[in-house]
Write a protein that holds these residues in place. Sequence first.
Motif, PDB file in Angstrom:
ATOM      1  N   VAL A 182       0.881  12.836  36.178  1.00 61.14           N
ATOM      2  CA  VAL A 182      -0.147  12.410  35.229  1.00 61.14           C
ATOM      3  C   VAL A 182      -1.287  13.424  35.286  1.00 61.14           C
ATOM      4  O   VAL A 182      -1.925  13.592  36.328  1.00 61.14           O
ATOM      5  CB  VAL A 182      -0.678  10.999  35.552  1.00 61.14           C
ATOM      6  CG1 VAL A 182      -1.753  10.596  34.537  1.00 61.14           C
ATOM      7  CG2 VAL A 182       0.459   9.984  35.554  1.00 61.14           C
ATOM      8  N   ALA A 183      -1.517  14.118  34.183  1.00 59.40           N
ATOM      9  CA  ALA A 183      -2.567  15.137  34.133  1.00 59.40           C
ATOM     10  C   ALA A 183      -3.919  14.484  33.867  1.00 59.40           C
ATOM     11  O   ALA A 183      -4.011  13.467  33.170  1.00 59.40           O
ATOM     12  CB  ALA A 183      -2.252  16.162  33.056  1.00 59.40           C
ATOM     13  N   LYS A 213       3.892  13.466  32.287  1.00 59.82           N
ATOM     14  CA  LYS A 213       4.347  12.400  31.393  1.00 59.82           C
ATOM     15  C   LYS A 213       3.179  11.778  30.637  1.00 59.82           C
ATOM     16  O   LYS A 213       3.358  11.195  29.565  1.00 59.82           O
ATOM     17  CB  LYS A 213       5.074  11.327  32.210  1.00 59.82           C
ATOM     18  CG  LYS A 213       5.775  10.263  31.389  1.00 59.82           C
ATOM     19  CD  LYS A 213       6.585   9.339  32.284  1.00 59.82           C
ATOM     20  CE  LYS A 213       7.311   8.278  31.478  1.00 59.82           C
ATOM     21  NZ  LYS A 213       8.116   7.386  32.361  1.00 59.82           N
ATOM     22  N   ALA A 214       1.984  11.889  31.212  1.00 59.14           N
ATOM     23  CA  ALA A 214       0.789  11.324  30.578  1.00 59.14           C
ATOM     24  C   ALA A 214      -0.387  12.247  30.836  1.00 59.14           C
ATOM     25  O   ALA A 214      -0.400  13.022  31.795  1.00 59.14           O
ATOM     26  CB  ALA A 214       0.500   9.927  31.114  1.00 59.14           C
ATOM     27  N   LEU A 215      -1.378  12.150  29.960  1.00 57.44           N
ATOM     28  CA  LEU A 215      -2.611  12.928  30.087  1.00 57.44           C
ATOM     29  C   LEU A 215      -3.786  11.989  29.878  1.00 57.44           C
ATOM     30  O   LEU A 215      -3.820  11.230  28.907  1.00 57.44           O
ATOM     31  CB  LEU A 215      -2.650  14.052  29.047  1.00 57.44           C
ATOM     32  CG  LEU A 215      -3.992  14.777  28.862  1.00 57.44           C
ATOM     33  CD1 LEU A 215      -4.386  15.528  30.127  1.00 57.44           C
ATOM     34  CD2 LEU A 215      -3.927  15.728  27.668  1.00 57.44           C
ATOM     35  N   MET A 228      -8.119  18.898  20.161  1.00 58.60           N
ATOM     36  CA  MET A 228      -7.367  19.949  20.855  1.00 58.60           C
ATOM     37  C   MET A 228      -6.015  19.441  21.312  1.00 58.60           C
ATOM     38  O   MET A 228      -4.991  20.107  21.162  1.00 58.60           O
ATOM     39  CB  MET A 228      -8.166  20.441  22.065  1.00 58.60           C
ATOM     40  CG  MET A 228      -9.489  21.075  21.711  1.00 58.60           C
ATOM     41  SD  MET A 228     -10.315  21.705  23.175  1.00 58.60           S
ATOM     42  CE  MET A 228     -10.770  20.186  23.989  1.00 58.60           C
ATOM     43  N   ILE A 229      -6.034  18.242  21.884  1.00 59.88           N
ATOM     44  CA  ILE A 229      -4.794  17.676  22.424  1.00 59.88           C
ATOM     45  C   ILE A 229      -3.783  17.438  21.307  1.00 59.88           C
ATOM     46  O   ILE A 229      -2.583  17.697  21.465  1.00 59.88           O
ATOM     47  CB  ILE A 229      -5.104  16.375  23.184  1.00 59.88           C
ATOM     48  CG1 ILE A 229      -5.994  16.683  24.394  1.00 59.88           C
ATOM     49  CG2 ILE A 229      -3.821  15.689  23.634  1.00 59.88           C
ATOM     50  CD1 ILE A 229      -6.620  15.459  25.020  1.00 59.88           C
ATOM     51  N   ASN A 230      -4.259  16.951  20.169  1.00 56.14           N
ATOM     52  CA  ASN A 230      -3.359  16.692  19.044  1.00 56.14           C
ATOM     53  C   ASN A 230      -2.629  17.954  18.599  1.00 56.14           C
ATOM     54  O   ASN A 230      -1.474  17.906  18.167  1.00 56.14           O
ATOM     55  CB  ASN A 230      -4.140  16.104  17.868  1.00 56.14           C
ATOM     56  CG  ASN A 230      -4.503  14.653  18.093  1.00 56.14           C
ATOM     57  OD1 ASN A 230      -3.858  13.959  18.869  1.00 56.14           O
ATOM     58  ND2 ASN A 230      -5.543  14.188  17.422  1.00 56.14           N
ATOM     59  N   GLU A 231      -3.295  19.097  18.704  1.00 55.22           N
ATOM     60  CA  GLU A 231      -2.661  20.361  18.322  1.00 55.22           C
ATOM     61  C   GLU A 231      -1.515  20.721  19.262  1.00 55.22           C
ATOM     62  O   GLU A 231      -0.566  21.396  18.871  1.00 55.22           O
ATOM     63  CB  GLU A 231      -3.702  21.486  18.327  1.00 55.22           C
ATOM     64  CG  GLU A 231      -4.736  21.390  17.225  1.00 55.22           C
ATOM     65  CD  GLU A 231      -4.186  21.795  15.878  1.00 55.22           C
ATOM     66  OE1 GLU A 231      -3.172  22.526  15.848  1.00 55.22           O
ATOM     67  OE2 GLU A 231      -4.755  21.377  14.857  1.00 55.22           O
ATOM     68  N   LEU A 283       5.447  14.988  27.259  1.00 50.53           N
ATOM     69  CA  LEU A 283       4.191  14.245  27.294  1.00 50.53           C
ATOM     70  C   LEU A 283       4.321  13.013  26.401  1.00 50.53           C
ATOM     71  O   LEU A 283       4.288  13.099  25.178  1.00 50.53           O
ATOM     72  CB  LEU A 283       3.036  15.131  26.814  1.00 50.53           C
ATOM     73  CG  LEU A 283       1.635  14.519  26.919  1.00 50.53           C
ATOM     74  CD1 LEU A 283       1.242  14.307  28.379  1.00 50.53           C
ATOM     75  CD2 LEU A 283       0.610  15.403  26.219  1.00 50.53           C
ATOM     76  N   GLU A 284       4.457  11.849  27.031  1.00 48.22           N
ATOM     77  CA  GLU A 284       4.701  10.613  26.291  1.00 48.22           C
ATOM     78  C   GLU A 284       3.425   9.858  25.937  1.00 48.22           C
ATOM     79  O   GLU A 284       3.397   9.106  24.962  1.00 48.22           O
ATOM     80  CB  GLU A 284       5.622   9.699  27.114  1.00 48.22           C
ATOM     81  CG  GLU A 284       6.997  10.298  27.379  1.00 48.22           C
ATOM     82  CD  GLU A 284       7.869   9.370  28.206  1.00 48.22           C
ATOM     83  OE1 GLU A 284       7.465   8.198  28.411  1.00 48.22           O
ATOM     84  OE2 GLU A 284       8.947   9.814  28.653  1.00 48.22           O
ATOM     85  N   HIS A 285       2.385  10.018  26.748  1.00 48.95           N
ATOM     86  CA  HIS A 285       1.183   9.215  26.548  1.00 48.95           C
ATOM     87  C   HIS A 285      -0.073  10.074  26.698  1.00 48.95           C
ATOM     88  O   HIS A 285      -0.168  10.898  27.616  1.00 48.95           O
ATOM     89  CB  HIS A 285       1.113   8.072  27.570  1.00 48.95           C
ATOM     90  CG  HIS A 285       2.329   7.205  27.589  1.00 48.95           C
ATOM     91  ND1 HIS A 285       2.616   6.303  26.590  1.00 48.95           N
ATOM     92  CD2 HIS A 285       3.346   7.118  28.492  1.00 48.95           C
ATOM     93  CE1 HIS A 285       3.748   5.685  26.875  1.00 48.95           C
ATOM     94  NE2 HIS A 285       4.216   6.164  28.016  1.00 48.95           N
ATOM     95  N   VAL A 286      -1.024   9.871  25.797  1.00 49.99           N
ATOM     96  CA  VAL A 286      -2.355  10.469  25.910  1.00 49.99           C
ATOM     97  C   VAL A 286      -3.354   9.325  25.988  1.00 49.99           C
ATOM     98  O   VAL A 286      -3.431   8.490  25.080  1.00 49.99           O
ATOM     99  CB  VAL A 286      -2.678  11.385  24.717  1.00 49.99           C
ATOM    100  CG1 VAL A 286      -4.112  11.903  24.828  1.00 49.99           C
ATOM    101  CG2 VAL A 286      -1.696  12.549  24.656  1.00 49.99           C
ATOM    102  N   ILE A 287      -4.083   9.259  27.088  1.00 53.31           N
ATOM    103  CA  ILE A 287      -5.026   8.168  27.342  1.00 53.31           C
ATOM    104  C   ILE A 287      -6.434   8.738  27.244  1.00 53.31           C
ATOM    105  O   ILE A 287      -6.787   9.675  27.966  1.00 53.31           O
ATOM    106  CB  ILE A 287      -4.791   7.565  28.739  1.00 53.31           C
ATOM    107  CG1 ILE A 287      -3.333   7.095  28.856  1.00 53.31           C
ATOM    108  CG2 ILE A 287      -5.758   6.425  29.012  1.00 53.31           C
ATOM    109  CD1 ILE A 287      -2.812   7.091  30.263  1.00 53.31           C
TER     110      ILE A 287
END
Length: 294
Positions: free
Chosen positions: A52-53, A98-100, A109-112, A120-124
């Motif tokens: 998890v980043a 797997k997640a950020l 930025m992340i969306n790009e 990467l399954e999840h962005v929190i």
Amino acid sequence: MERLIEKWALSDPELPALIFAGEKITYSQLNREVNRVANGLTALGIKKGDRVAIMLPNIPEFVYSFFAILRIGAVAVPFNTLYKGGEILHILEDSGSKALISLTNFAPMINELIPELPELEHVILTGERNLIFAHPESTVFIQLILQKNQMEDLDHAYGRIGNLMLDIVRSLGVDDPWYKHRGSIRVRGDKIAAFVISEIEDMYLINVIVFLTPLDINDFLRVVWVPHEIRDKMLEPLTSVQEEAGERPSWDRIKECVTRRVEKEFGVEITDGNLVRDELFGYEKLRSLAYKDR
């Protein structure tokens, strides 16, 4: 390590665990927040051994996230929030995260990057933060990249850019600006613009900031801690184009003033263009780091 939080939450729940922006967070509160994040990660399917980043500055949410990841047996991958697109992409790919967990500020930025990160399954996202003292409308940031052969040496570069900035500031309606030493444009004794020149291989990278509207230095001190005994020595009085010229110039006027004078000084033609991805990431970071609720 995270079990120590539980231990102190039980034995001395009101003991301060963190102090952030003058507010105390007790071990009881810290343990509750860590559990909340841990339960949320588990609900998303994050399990022992998953990476998890964490892309967060030094805020309580970083602590909650880091210890929550450890609590469920996952692996925390923290990295610098000032990294650009290619650097972020490399870290997330290399770690197989797997997640950020990141700030809402960094969502563009992340969306790009998401299309290039199949693992990467999840962005929190957590809420926006007042990271730096200025609203984006309060300053203008100018960046120039020049070949070294356009200057005699670094001192000559500072002198030439200093004179260029004097011309730009005057064109924005400011009377009697002056430039005496590296990097500061002043009106009377107050700084109205600043620049720094970095040497990169055969190029000079020039970063300029011009203060357009009044800035409250106390907002800066809420974010960057400075010992009381050196505040007055360290922090310089600031002024702005609005204070000196009576109004804040429009973006079109700023663009015209800067473009014309750079073209004249260096004998080039400047045309409009689109930012490439890493440039856009850098721009969005500058805006997010400058954001402050009014």
